[in-house]
Design an enzyme around this catalytic site. Sequence first.
Site, PDB file in Angstrom:
ATOM      1  N   LYS A 140      27.370  -4.914  -3.227  1.00 40.58           N
ATOM      2  CA  LYS A 140      28.851  -4.795  -3.224  1.00 40.58           C
ATOM      3  C   LYS A 140      29.267  -4.253  -1.969  1.00 40.58           C
ATOM      4  O   LYS A 140      30.319  -3.887  -1.671  1.00 40.58           O
ATOM      5  CB  LYS A 140      29.211  -3.923  -4.540  1.00 40.58           C
ATOM      6  CG  LYS A 140      28.909  -4.322  -5.518  1.00 40.58           C
ATOM      7  CD  LYS A 140      29.335  -3.339  -6.749  1.00 40.58           C
ATOM      8  CE  LYS A 140      28.686  -3.636  -8.126  1.00 40.58           C
ATOM      9  NZ  LYS A 140      28.973  -2.473  -9.041  1.00 40.58           N
ATOM     10  N   ARG A 167      11.062   3.915   3.416  1.00 41.18           N
ATOM     11  CA  ARG A 167      10.857   2.830   4.664  1.00 41.18           C
ATOM     12  C   ARG A 167      12.150   2.148   5.071  1.00 41.18           C
ATOM     13  O   ARG A 167      12.662   1.660   4.044  1.00 41.18           O
ATOM     14  CB  ARG A 167       9.970   1.804   4.074  1.00 41.18           C
ATOM     15  CG  ARG A 167       9.643   0.747   4.991  1.00 41.18           C
ATOM     16  CD  ARG A 167       8.374   0.039   4.508  1.00 41.18           C
ATOM     17  NE  ARG A 167       7.132   0.774   5.077  1.00 41.18           N
ATOM     18  CZ  ARG A 167       5.963  -0.114   4.711  1.00 41.18           C
ATOM     19  NH1 ARG A 167       5.743  -1.148   4.353  1.00 41.18           N
ATOM     20  NH2 ARG A 167       4.863   0.744   5.268  1.00 41.18           N
ATOM     21  N   HIS A 200       4.650   5.544  11.552  1.00 42.37           N
ATOM     22  CA  HIS A 200       4.382   5.711  10.097  1.00 42.37           C
ATOM     23  C   HIS A 200       3.428   6.578  10.061  1.00 42.37           C
ATOM     24  O   HIS A 200       2.283   6.516  10.084  1.00 42.37           O
ATOM     25  CB  HIS A 200       3.657   4.066   9.864  1.00 42.37           C
ATOM     26  CG  HIS A 200       3.119   3.807   8.327  1.00 42.37           C
ATOM     27  ND1 HIS A 200       3.350   4.792   7.411  1.00 42.37           N
ATOM     28  CD2 HIS A 200       3.273   2.746   7.825  1.00 42.37           C
ATOM     29  CE1 HIS A 200       3.372   4.274   6.268  1.00 42.37           C
ATOM     30  NE2 HIS A 200       3.152   2.980   6.455  1.00 42.37           N
ATOM     31  N   ARG A 237       0.789  -1.237  -0.059  1.00 36.63           N
ATOM     32  CA  ARG A 237      -0.025   0.020   0.110  1.00 36.63           C
ATOM     33  C   ARG A 237       0.921   1.149   0.018  1.00 36.63           C
ATOM     34  O   ARG A 237       0.799   2.318  -0.763  1.00 36.63           O
ATOM     35  CB  ARG A 237      -1.001   0.001   1.144  1.00 36.63           C
ATOM     36  CG  ARG A 237      -2.249  -0.626   0.933  1.00 36.63           C
ATOM     37  CD  ARG A 237      -2.741  -1.482   2.151  1.00 36.63           C
ATOM     38  NE  ARG A 237      -1.870  -2.513   2.559  1.00 36.63           N
ATOM     39  CZ  ARG A 237      -2.016  -3.827   2.112  1.00 36.63           C
ATOM     40  NH1 ARG A 237      -3.011  -3.904   1.234  1.00 36.63           N
ATOM     41  NH2 ARG A 237      -1.172  -4.572   2.246  1.00 36.63           N
ATOM     42  N   THR A 238       1.715   1.305   0.896  1.00 33.55           N
ATOM     43  CA  THR A 238       2.505   2.573   1.175  1.00 33.55           C
ATOM     44  C   THR A 238       3.436   2.849  -0.310  1.00 33.55           C
ATOM     45  O   THR A 238       3.169   3.990  -0.801  1.00 33.55           O
ATOM     46  CB  THR A 238       3.449   2.649   2.307  1.00 33.55           C
ATOM     47  OG1 THR A 238       2.586   2.191   3.388  1.00 33.55           O
ATOM     48  CG2 THR A 238       4.044   3.847   2.433  1.00 33.55           C
TER      49      THR A 238
END
Length: 371
Positions: free
Chosen positions: A126, A152, A180, A97-98
């Site tokens: 790397k 996020r 959030h 969703r986000t």
Amino acid sequence: MHTAMTPALAEGAVLLNQPNSGLSLADEAALLDAGLPPINGDFTGKDLLVAGQLSAADLEIFFGETDLMDHVESDQGKVRLLGNRVVLNEFFEPSTRTDYSSRFAAIALGADVVVFNADGSTSLKKGETDLDTVVTMDQYIGGELGGLHVIRHPDRRFVYEAADAVEHPVINAGNGAGEHVTQGMLDVVTIRRRLGEFAGKTVVFYGDMLKGRTSHSTAELLAKLGVDKMFFVAPNAFQMPEEVLAKLDRLGAAYEMTDDIEGVIADADVLYRMRLQLERFSEEERRAMPRMGMVSPELLEHAKETLVMLHPFPEDSRIPDFHPAVRKDPRFAVWEQTRQGKIARMALFALTLGRPLSGLSDLQRERILSA
Ligand code: NCD
């Protein structure tokens, strides 16, 4: 965006860099948040990492913008409000969703979208750090308000470090078990659309509030918006963390903790269900976990006709939070809440990039809407 570090934060940063700083989570959160600027009536160019940056007046500005965006979205779908700007999604943790609502919100406003997922295809492989990766992306955005980051990350400190290291605004899309904030914003938008006002309302949170970060932001915003009362319903092992309760206390919010959903359901104007955050617990903790019941048709027989049922989703199909029949109940507002995720992010991106619809003259707005 660079934020001036307060002496407390600078001191905190030194402490936080030591493996055993001895700081409690609450102290750590307070130190980190102390360095963030409040929105204070103007979102332009600012990072938005936590609910604490928003006042009730800021939320009113945001609500006004969501009302306009809702019309745009339902009338014509797309406008070229954020042409030549970039929304850069950087996700170091899974998201549906986000991530996707941010992409669709950007597209709806004519912004370009660049998406980075830590999926093994970049130089992280790397040994490059996550922070260098985000700073690299920042070099490509261009222009002071040429774009913003939506980040996020599983480590709750990372968004603060990233916001400090990059030139463009950072929006927190979930920092570990911290906050959030944009989910909190879309949750309160949905409640406002359904119930009209916050005063006099009782909100029942039911689920894993210990690790479920959305409830941390949502509860704080609801306190600022003046709900009457909040109930936090869960066994002790999943109750609202101390640091969040401390913030609610400072706001003078009325709340109660219980594990008895039957005892509070009749009072609820909003039922905010949340899943168990299995991935944030150890194997041993998982084995000892108490269970929480589904929201069932029987439980809802005792609830108000006007109840609004929300859930940030996902629902874990292995341990469902709703009985399947409940999804057909008109009080189940989760899909509407999901849609508001797009609208809320349209509003926030426009405000942050200094191009809100509410800031345009009628003529300018007309031009953009008819282009
Ligand atoms: C939540 C999250 O990622 O915090 N989902 C979301 O963003 N809508 C909730 C969760 O993962 O349980």
